[in-house]
Motif scaffolding. Sequence first.
Motif, mmCIF file in Angstrom:
data_model
loop_
_atom_site.group_PDB
_atom_site.id
_atom_site.type_symbol
_atom_site.label_atom_id
_atom_site.label_comp_id
_atom_site.label_asym_id
_atom_site.label_seq_id
_atom_site.Cartn_x
_atom_site.Cartn_y
_atom_site.Cartn_z
ATOM 1 N N ASP A 193 0.832 -1.207 0.000
ATOM 2 C CA ASP A 193 0.000 0.000 0.000
ATOM 3 C C ASP A 193 0.864 1.252 0.000
ATOM 4 O O ASP A 193 0.552 2.221 -0.694
ATOM 5 C CB ASP A 193 -0.925 0.025 1.216
ATOM 6 C CG ASP A 193 -2.043 -1.000 1.129
ATOM 7 O OD1 ASP A 193 -2.279 -1.538 0.028
ATOM 8 O OD2 ASP A 193 -2.668 -1.273 2.173
ATOM 9 N N ALA A 194 1.942 1.237 0.763
ATOM 10 C CA ALA A 194 2.826 2.398 0.842
ATOM 11 C C ALA A 194 3.506 2.654 -0.502
ATOM 12 O O ALA A 194 3.572 3.798 -0.967
ATOM 13 C CB ALA A 194 3.868 2.187 1.937
ATOM 14 N N LEU A 217 12.505 -0.650 2.155
ATOM 15 C CA LEU A 217 11.502 -0.992 3.165
ATOM 16 C C LEU A 217 11.650 -2.430 3.641
ATOM 17 O O LEU A 217 11.360 -2.741 4.793
ATOM 18 C CB LEU A 217 10.092 -0.769 2.610
ATOM 19 C CG LEU A 217 9.690 0.681 2.374
ATOM 20 C CD1 LEU A 217 8.360 0.740 1.632
ATOM 21 C CD2 LEU A 217 9.613 1.444 3.678
ATOM 22 N N CYS A 218 12.110 -3.318 2.771
ATOM 23 C CA CYS A 218 12.236 -4.738 3.107
ATOM 24 C C CYS A 218 13.517 -5.069 3.870
ATOM 25 O O CYS A 218 13.586 -6.130 4.496
ATOM 26 C CB CYS A 218 12.197 -5.586 1.839
ATOM 27 S SG CYS A 218 10.571 -5.716 1.115
ATOM 28 N N VAL A 220 11.772 5.703 3.817
ATOM 29 C CA VAL A 220 12.138 6.039 2.441
ATOM 30 C C VAL A 220 11.731 7.485 2.221
ATOM 31 O O VAL A 220 10.589 7.860 2.484
ATOM 32 C CB VAL A 220 11.413 5.125 1.427
ATOM 33 C CG1 VAL A 220 11.670 5.595 0.013
ATOM 34 C CG2 VAL A 220 11.849 3.681 1.603
ATOM 35 N N VAL A 221 12.671 8.292 1.750
ATOM 36 C CA VAL A 221 12.401 9.710 1.515
ATOM 37 C C VAL A 221 12.810 10.048 0.088
ATOM 38 O O VAL A 221 13.911 9.712 -0.346
ATOM 39 C CB VAL A 221 13.171 10.598 2.510
ATOM 40 C CG1 VAL A 221 12.924 12.066 2.227
ATOM 41 C CG2 VAL A 221 12.795 10.250 3.938
ATOM 42 N N LEU A 245 7.981 7.840 3.177
ATOM 43 C CA LEU A 245 7.320 6.673 3.754
ATOM 44 C C LEU A 245 7.997 6.440 5.095
ATOM 45 O O LEU A 245 9.187 6.119 5.141
ATOM 46 C CB LEU A 245 7.491 5.446 2.854
ATOM 47 C CG LEU A 245 6.940 5.561 1.441
ATOM 48 C CD1 LEU A 245 7.277 4.306 0.643
ATOM 49 C CD2 LEU A 245 5.441 5.777 1.466
ATOM 50 N N ILE A 246 7.284 6.636 6.173
ATOM 51 C CA ILE A 246 7.834 6.522 7.521
ATOM 52 C C ILE A 246 7.385 5.197 8.120
ATOM 53 O O ILE A 246 6.181 4.919 8.201
ATOM 54 C CB ILE A 246 7.372 7.697 8.409
ATOM 55 C CG1 ILE A 246 7.674 9.028 7.734
ATOM 56 C CG2 ILE A 246 7.996 7.599 9.787
ATOM 57 C CD1 ILE A 246 9.137 9.272 7.429
ATOM 58 N N ALA A 247 8.357 4.384 8.508
ATOM 59 C CA ALA A 247 8.060 3.055 9.059
ATOM 60 C C ALA A 247 7.306 3.161 10.380
ATOM 61 O O ALA A 247 7.599 4.010 11.212
ATOM 62 C CB ALA A 247 9.352 2.275 9.264
ATOM 63 N N CYS A 248 6.342 2.283 10.539
ATOM 64 C CA CYS A 248 5.545 2.252 11.752
ATOM 65 C C CYS A 248 5.077 0.811 11.965
ATOM 66 O O CYS A 248 4.524 0.222 11.036
ATOM 67 C CB CYS A 248 4.362 3.190 11.581
ATOM 68 S SG CYS A 248 3.354 3.392 13.036
#
Length: 76
Positions: A3-4, A36-37, A44-45, A60-63
């Motif tokens: 989704d991101a 991300l993986c 990711v910026v 994309l900020i990891a959560c």
Amino acid sequence: MDDAVSWLEGELTQNPPVDQEHFPLWDRLQRSRETLCLTSGNDVVHGYYSKAGQYVSRALIACPRPGIRLCPYGES
């Protein structure tokens, strides 16, 4: 994660980078997915100039994040 990356694809499609012919959208998205993986908690910026001449910044900020219990959406 899918989704991101889909969201990022939409953002990059709406605001195409000026250097898109040298660093194609597919390559940018693949690199983002790989980042991300790699490990939990990677962000990711993307910051670039668009073909319209504007500076565009997307992240994309990891959560959840390591060491932080709650996410903005209440997931832990």
